[in-house]
Every structure is written in C-alpha cells, then in structure tokens.
Scaffold this active site. Structure first.
Site, mmCIF file in Angstrom:
data_model
loop_
_atom_site.group_PDB
_atom_site.id
_atom_site.type_symbol
_atom_site.label_atom_id
_atom_site.label_comp_id
_atom_site.label_asym_id
_atom_site.label_seq_id
_atom_site.Cartn_x
_atom_site.Cartn_y
_atom_site.Cartn_z
ATOM 1 N N VAL A 1 -6.399 3.993 1.004
ATOM 2 C CA VAL A 1 -5.060 3.420 0.821
ATOM 3 C C VAL A 1 -4.443 3.999 -0.447
ATOM 4 O O VAL A 1 -4.889 3.736 -1.557
ATOM 5 C CB VAL A 1 -5.106 1.878 0.730
ATOM 6 C CG1 VAL A 1 -3.707 1.320 0.504
ATOM 7 C CG2 VAL A 1 -5.730 1.289 1.975
ATOM 8 N N LYS B 1 -2.888 1.667 6.560
ATOM 9 C CA LYS B 1 -3.168 1.223 5.186
ATOM 10 C C LYS B 1 -2.921 -0.279 5.045
ATOM 11 O O LYS B 1 -3.715 -0.994 4.438
ATOM 12 C CB LYS B 1 -2.306 2.018 4.208
ATOM 13 C CG LYS B 1 -2.704 3.501 4.182
ATOM 14 C CD LYS B 1 -1.683 4.360 3.466
ATOM 15 C CE LYS B 1 -2.041 5.832 3.598
ATOM 16 N NZ LYS B 1 -0.966 6.742 3.235
HETATM 17 N N1 HSE Z 1 0.271 11.584 4.879
HETATM 18 C C1 HSE Z 1 0.125 10.515 3.938
HETATM 19 C C2 HSE Z 1 1.378 10.387 3.101
HETATM 20 C C3 HSE Z 1 -1.064 10.643 3.029
HETATM 21 O O1 HSE Z 1 2.348 11.112 3.312
HETATM 22 O O2 HSE Z 1 1.391 9.526 2.231
HETATM 23 C C4 HSE Z 1 -2.337 10.343 3.751
HETATM 24 O O3 HSE Z 1 -2.327 9.050 4.288
#
Ligand code: HSE
Length: 438
Positions: free
Chosen positions: A145, A218
């Site tokens: 997260v 998350k």
């Molecule tokens: N792709 C995600 C973001 C990061 O742009 O925050 C990995 O969870």
C-alpha cells in the site's frame, strides 16, 4: 546466525530490494540483530536485471544465463527446498493461481514471505495469513500500500492502541498525476493519460490505475487492518477517473476544489462506509495539495486525532525500502510480526449512504426555465443547495453545476430521475455526480 533472503522476480521492485540489501548490509545486520544476507535471485533475464540494478551476476540462479519459464520454475522449487533460505521476497507480480501457489508454497516450505503484491493480497490474504499461522511464519506487505509510506505498520503497530474513525487517501500515483495535469493545464483525460504514459508513470496498459482497481486493492488491505473488516475485494464499490472531463475540473476549481481519486472509509456506528471514487477535495483539505504521482493518506484516530502521511507510492527504491523494512522486521520478530487484527462485525456499506455534499454537473437544453426545473427537483428531495455555478452557454446546450449541502447519493439520484420523468428531453445525458470532501 545469518538471515538469508531470496528474491523471486528481479525487475523494478525486486532490483530495488537487492540493491538496498547489498548497499546497507552492515547497517541492516545491526538493526536486525543478525546478519541479513542476499542469498539468491531468480529472474528470467538476469543480464538485463544485473545491468539495470548493478547487481553482481553471482546472485542469479542459472549463473546469470537467461532462464526459460520451466527453468525458472525449477529454480523457484530449489529456493523453496533450500533449508538455508529464511525469507522469500515475491516480486513476480500477478494474482493468478500460479503466483498464489508460489506465495503459499513459500510459507508451506517454512519460510517467511514478503511481497508488494496488492492484487494477490486483496484477493487471497486470508488464505496466505492462515498458511503463515499454520507454519509459524510471517507475511510482510508494507510495500503493498503506497510503497514507501509506512501505513501498514502505522496501522498495525503504531495505531493499534487507537480506534480508527476514518481514512482517506490518494493511493494511486498514476491517476493523481493525470488529474493534476488536467487541473494545472486544462487538458482532457485522454491527453493527460498520454502524457503520463510518455513520462513512464502509467503502464502501457493503465487499466487498473485509471479504473480504481489498484486503489481498490490497497483500500481493501487498509480496511482489514484499520477496521478488522473481512471483505471480498469485489464488494468494495469502485469508480475510476476515465469519466472525469476538463469541464468537471473547471467546475471543481470554481468551487475552490480539485478532483482527486480518493480511497475513503468512514466508521459510523456498526458500519464502515467505503469506496474508491473521484471526489472534489476542497482547498481547505490537505489532500488537495498533493500533486503529481505523490500519495498521501489521512487517518483520523479517536484518540490520536489527525495523522497525515505523504510520500512516494511507487518506484524501485521507494518500494524496495518498504520491502527491506519487512525483511528486518521479520528477522527481528519472526512470526510475531504477523498482523494481529481482531475481526469485527462491521457492516461494509456504500459511501453513497453517508450524508455528504455533492457536486452535480448538468447538461441541458439551452432554454428559459431549465435552471428552475433542476433546482425545483432538487428542492423536492429536501436537498439544500449550496451554490449554483455560472451557466456555460455552448452552441446547442447549456452546462451548469449545483453543489449541495450534505445529503445521500440516493436523494441526488431521485432528483435526477424526477427531472427525467417530468421533463423528458430537458437533460442531455446523465448528470455527472461527484461527492465533495471538505
Ligand atoms: N501503479 C501504481 C500507482 C503503483 O500508479 O500508484 C503500484 O500500485
């Protein structure tokens, strides 16, 4: 006694972990109370990985040669059977049955597991935590997260004496980058997405970033730790940012706010109201100031009050830092590092049932009386209007926004249906409804 670590998958994140383990070996050993040693890396393309992260080839399975998927599977099996490996970092990614089998296999082989894999954990953490308890091992997922932001240990350790009232956060950097671009430069969604891809923030397939899926993974993990809520990922209401228009951003600005993709959870009695959705965040709220790919999480504790964590939610070394913190934590505490969360009987309820202020953007025929029709229907639902924006007269239609005082989303939707039923043709398309975070 040494604490020996293997890394499965040495791309962006695994490479960051390897680099920190090698650079900080002495300091990590002192903090862990035992030497922390990088013992093995399994990766399909060691050459590219070694060059990219400056890792000596001797650490790679297969003596640095490229591996076929079958050879990589065999090397993973060897790691699981090696009695001298204490902990395995899974940075392969994916949430399918093969990766679940690897993660479960690590625990069943009597090794600790550390992963940044939010998609896997959002769907299977109950399964993995049960396997961990059964085998007396730990699972670390600080990096899952918002990477470098210490929200997992923050909730699990630092705030374990508190009663969490609400959590709201920007937990996806890609969507925040896109919305920041739309806000700063008046760009439309498609142009801002292209820019995010060109700058390397958004993946070639950015689906999970823009449809709220990644943020939802998350929030699912956070809801379990903060409220003991055993929810299925599929049950969490999610809305992405792909429907947000440059016009919505301009209306948000007019009412002293900015649009952000917000993960929100709020406890009310025996219920937790939660969702991932775009919201208008008023300039008075600190989350409105978080621009670009930065993440931020605001926690309200009954006793601790307001806590805001701001930092990088992605990146090789940023995510690596969080994973290495789990490695040291598990070297110190072993299976006692497992989250101890009391499961609760909270009901997961949609955010729309909470009374919140809303902004509604209407596109109507450009005719006298249209504002009256809309505001009368809103008044009939006993919704108090806060502000009515300036009318924007387009060539063949008008566009205006109404910000309400607190009400439920159902009240707003009833008002819209009332207009559609009693004044067919007045509304051109579905009004765009966004909750407002004060
Ligand atoms: N792709 C995600 C973001 C990061 O742009 O925050 C990995 O969870």
């Amino acid at each position: 006694m040494q604490f020996r670590v293997a890394i499965l998958g040495c791309g962006t994140v695994g490479g960051g972990v390897a680099r920190i383990l090698l650079e900080q070996r002495e300091a990590l050993g002192e903090r862990a109370g035992r030497e922390v040693v990088l013992a093995r890396i399994v990766d399909l393309m060691p050459d590219a990985s070694a060059k990219r992260h400056s890792i000596p080839r001797k650490f790679y399975a297969g003596d640095g040669a490229e591996l076929t998927p079958a050879q990589a599977d065999a090397e993973i099996k060897k790691v699981l059977q090696d009695p001298n490996i204490d902990l395995v970092v899974e940075t392969i990614g994916g949430s399918g049955p093969e990766i679940l089998a690897v993660a479960r296999g690590v625990l069943e082989a009597g090794k600790h597991l550390v992963t940044a894999n939010k998609a896997l954990l959002a769907k299977h953490s109950a399964d993995l935590l049960t396997a961990a308890r059964k085998n007396g091992k730990g699972v670390g997922f600080e990096a899952a997260v918002s990477a470098a932001i210490p929200i997992i240990k923050g909730l699990n350790e630092c705030l374990t004496g508190d009663e969490i009232q609400s959590i709201s956060g920007i937990m996806n950097g890609t969507s925040n980058y896109i919305l920041s671009k739309m806000t700063a430069e008046g760009e439309g969604f498609a142009d801002a997405l292209r820019d995010a891809q060109a700058k390397g923030y958004a993946e070639a397939d950015p689906t999970l970033d823009i449809n709220g899926g990644d943020a939802g993974h998350k929030l699912t993990l956070v809801l379990r730790l903060a409220f003991g809520l055993e929810l299925a990922f599929e049950d969490l209401p999610r809305q992405g940012i792909d429907t947000v228009t440059a016009g919505d951003v301009a209306f948000a600005h007019e009412m002293q706010g900015v649009i952000k993709l917000i993960c929100h959870a709020q406890r009310v009695g025996d219920a937790v109201h939660a969702a991932v959705c775009p919201m208008i965040v008023k300039h008075t709220n600190l989350l409105s100031k978080i621009d670009g790919a930065t993440n931020a999480i605001r926690v309200m504790g009954r006793y601790a009050g307001e806590i805001v964590l701001i930092g990088q939610g992605a990146g090789s070394l940023e995510t690596g830092s969080a994973i290495v913190s789990d490695i040291v934590f598990l070297a110190r505490h072993g299976e006692h590092a497992l989250p101890k969360v009391a499961t609760t009987d909270f009901d997961l309820r949609p955010l729309g049932e909470l009374e919140l202020p809303y902004n509604i953007v209407f596109e109507t025929a450009d005719m006298p009386g249209m504002t009256g029709i809309v505001t009368t229907a809103i008044g009939r639902q006993r919704i108090n209007i806060d502000t009515v924006s300036h009318n924007r007269h387009q060539v063949d239609h008008a566009e205006f926004a109404i910000a309400t005082m607190s009400c439920t989303r159902a009240q707003v939707e009833w008002a819209v249906r009332d207009i559609q039923a009693n004044h067919p043709g007045a509304l051109l398309g579905e009004p765009r409804i966004l909750p407002i975070l004060v």
